[in-house]
Motif scaffolding. Sequence first.
Motif, PDB file in Angstrom:
ATOM      1  N   PHE A  52      46.955  39.206  38.891  1.00 22.78           N
ATOM      2  CA  PHE A  52      45.729  39.980  39.024  1.00 22.78           C
ATOM      3  C   PHE A  52      44.967  40.052  37.705  1.00 22.78           C
ATOM      4  O   PHE A  52      43.741  40.090  37.686  1.00 22.78           O
ATOM      5  CB  PHE A  52      46.022  41.394  39.545  1.00 22.78           C
ATOM      6  CG  PHE A  52      44.785  42.101  39.984  1.00 22.78           C
ATOM      7  CD1 PHE A  52      44.139  41.742  41.155  1.00 22.78           C
ATOM      8  CD2 PHE A  52      44.237  43.106  39.210  1.00 22.78           C
ATOM      9  CE1 PHE A  52      42.974  42.371  41.557  1.00 22.78           C
ATOM     10  CE2 PHE A  52      43.080  43.745  39.608  1.00 22.78           C
ATOM     11  CZ  PHE A  52      42.446  43.376  40.780  1.00 22.78           C
ATOM     12  N   ASP A  53      45.692  40.035  36.595  1.00 17.85           N
ATOM     13  CA  ASP A  53      45.044  40.071  35.282  1.00 17.85           C
ATOM     14  C   ASP A  53      44.067  38.905  35.104  1.00 17.85           C
ATOM     15  O   ASP A  53      43.060  39.041  34.408  1.00 17.85           O
ATOM     16  CB  ASP A  53      46.100  40.044  34.175  1.00 17.85           C
ATOM     17  CG  ASP A  53      45.480  40.212  32.799  1.00 17.85           C
ATOM     18  OD1 ASP A  53      44.784  41.225  32.580  1.00 17.85           O
ATOM     19  OD2 ASP A  53      45.662  39.307  31.959  1.00 17.85           O
ATOM     20  N   GLN A  54      44.313  37.790  35.745  1.00 18.25           N
ATOM     21  CA  GLN A  54      43.413  36.648  35.616  1.00 18.25           C
ATOM     22  C   GLN A  54      42.074  36.901  36.312  1.00 18.25           C
ATOM     23  O   GLN A  54      41.045  36.407  35.872  1.00 18.25           O
ATOM     24  CB  GLN A  54      44.095  35.383  36.128  1.00 18.25           C
ATOM     25  CG  GLN A  54      45.240  34.978  35.193  1.00 18.25           C
ATOM     26  CD  GLN A  54      45.973  33.769  35.658  1.00 18.25           C
ATOM     27  OE1 GLN A  54      46.822  33.842  36.535  1.00 18.25           O
ATOM     28  NE2 GLN A  54      45.624  32.641  35.079  1.00 18.25           N
ATOM     29  N   TYR A  55      42.081  37.689  37.391  1.00 19.44           N
ATOM     30  CA  TYR A  55      40.817  38.088  38.017  1.00 19.44           C
ATOM     31  C   TYR A  55      40.042  39.013  37.084  1.00 19.44           C
ATOM     32  O   TYR A  55      38.820  38.910  36.958  1.00 19.44           O
ATOM     33  CB  TYR A  55      41.057  38.789  39.355  1.00 19.44           C
ATOM     34  CG  TYR A  55      41.744  37.921  40.368  1.00 19.44           C
ATOM     35  CD1 TYR A  55      41.053  36.949  41.072  1.00 19.44           C
ATOM     36  CD2 TYR A  55      43.101  38.071  40.610  1.00 19.44           C
ATOM     37  CE1 TYR A  55      41.693  36.144  42.003  1.00 19.44           C
ATOM     38  CE2 TYR A  55      43.751  37.281  41.535  1.00 19.44           C
ATOM     39  CZ  TYR A  55      43.042  36.315  42.221  1.00 19.44           C
ATOM     40  OH  TYR A  55      43.676  35.514  43.130  1.00 19.44           O
ATOM     41  N   LEU A  56      40.768  39.913  36.423  1.00 23.32           N
ATOM     42  CA  LEU A  56      40.122  40.815  35.459  1.00 23.32           C
ATOM     43  C   LEU A  56      39.529  40.024  34.294  1.00 23.32           C
ATOM     44  O   LEU A  56      38.438  40.344  33.811  1.00 23.32           O
ATOM     45  CB  LEU A  56      41.122  41.859  34.963  1.00 23.32           C
ATOM     46  CG  LEU A  56      41.691  42.802  36.028  1.00 23.32           C
ATOM     47  CD1 LEU A  56      42.781  43.677  35.427  1.00 23.32           C
ATOM     48  CD2 LEU A  56      40.595  43.631  36.661  1.00 23.32           C
ATOM     49  N   GLN A  57      40.224  38.997  33.843  1.00 29.23           N
ATOM     50  CA  GLN A  57      39.705  38.149  32.769  1.00 29.23           C
ATOM     51  C   GLN A  57      38.456  37.398  33.223  1.00 29.23           C
ATOM     52  O   GLN A  57      37.497  37.260  32.449  1.00 29.23           O
ATOM     53  CB  GLN A  57      40.777  37.157  32.321  1.00 29.23           C
ATOM     54  CG  GLN A  57      41.917  37.784  31.563  1.00 29.23           C
ATOM     55  CD  GLN A  57      42.996  36.779  31.225  1.00 29.23           C
ATOM     56  OE1 GLN A  57      42.726  35.623  30.916  1.00 29.23           O
ATOM     57  NE2 GLN A  57      44.243  37.215  31.280  1.00 29.23           N
ATOM     58  N   LEU A  58      38.448  36.936  34.466  1.00 31.15           N
ATOM     59  CA  LEU A  58      37.270  36.247  35.003  1.00 31.15           C
ATOM     60  C   LEU A  58      36.081  37.204  35.062  1.00 31.15           C
ATOM     61  O   LEU A  58      34.964  36.846  34.690  1.00 31.15           O
ATOM     62  CB  LEU A  58      37.577  35.676  36.380  1.00 31.15           C
ATOM     63  CG  LEU A  58      36.451  34.939  37.088  1.00 31.15           C
ATOM     64  CD1 LEU A  58      35.893  33.793  36.248  1.00 31.15           C
ATOM     65  CD2 LEU A  58      36.942  34.426  38.446  1.00 31.15           C
ATOM     66  N   ALA A  59      36.315  38.439  35.497  1.00 21.61           N
ATOM     67  CA  ALA A  59      35.245  39.437  35.537  1.00 21.61           C
ATOM     68  C   ALA A  59      34.704  39.706  34.133  1.00 21.61           C
ATOM     69  O   ALA A  59      33.489  39.822  33.934  1.00 21.61           O
ATOM     70  CB  ALA A  59      35.741  40.727  36.180  1.00 21.61           C
ATOM     71  N   GLU A  60      35.581  39.786  33.154  1.00 26.11           N
ATOM     72  CA  GLU A  60      35.131  40.016  31.777  1.00 26.11           C
ATOM     73  C   GLU A  60      34.323  38.830  31.265  1.00 26.11           C
ATOM     74  O   GLU A  60      33.316  39.001  30.579  1.00 26.11           O
ATOM     75  CB  GLU A  60      36.335  40.286  30.861  1.00 26.11           C
ATOM     76  CG  GLU A  60      35.951  40.582  29.432  1.00 26.11           C
ATOM     77  CD  GLU A  60      35.026  41.785  29.274  1.00 26.11           C
ATOM     78  OE1 GLU A  60      34.246  41.808  28.284  1.00 26.11           O
ATOM     79  OE2 GLU A  60      35.054  42.702  30.115  1.00 26.11           O
ATOM     80  N   MET A  61      34.743  37.624  31.597  1.00 24.76           N
ATOM     81  CA  MET A  61      33.977  36.443  31.203  1.00 24.76           C
ATOM     82  C   MET A  61      32.583  36.490  31.816  1.00 24.76           C
ATOM     83  O   MET A  61      31.595  36.177  31.163  1.00 24.76           O
ATOM     84  CB  MET A  61      34.711  35.162  31.646  1.00 24.76           C
ATOM     85  CG  MET A  61      34.032  33.858  31.216  1.00 24.76           C
ATOM     86  SD  MET A  61      32.651  33.266  32.234  1.00 24.76           S
ATOM     87  CE  MET A  61      33.429  32.965  33.800  1.00 24.76           C
TER      88      MET A  61
END
Length: 100
Positions: A28-37
């Motif tokens: 799930f952290d990778q979705y959060l990273q995508l949102a931050e990008m």
Amino acid sequence: MAYDRTHSFFYAAPPYWQTEGYGVPFDFDQYLQLAEMMRTCKGKVMVSINDHPDIREAFKGFWMEGLDIKYSTGNAQGTPQTSRELVITNWEPAVMGGLF
């Protein structure tokens, strides 16, 4: 001539959240990273993914549109399935005449 990222378009179709069959880990952290990008990107970013409450929370604040998509799984005799998809952008599509 210099490359201008403000006119770039990025499309991402990450693995659907809480589904099976991709064969690769995608926390799930990778979705959060995508949102931050998406928040920091100077270009336009569009993500398509399954419509799930966790995904809506991860991408909170972005423009979102839910769509019902019909698909088949390669079985021409089977009944098409409907999936609830979510399109997320870091810009307001109405400004450009909309997406659909």
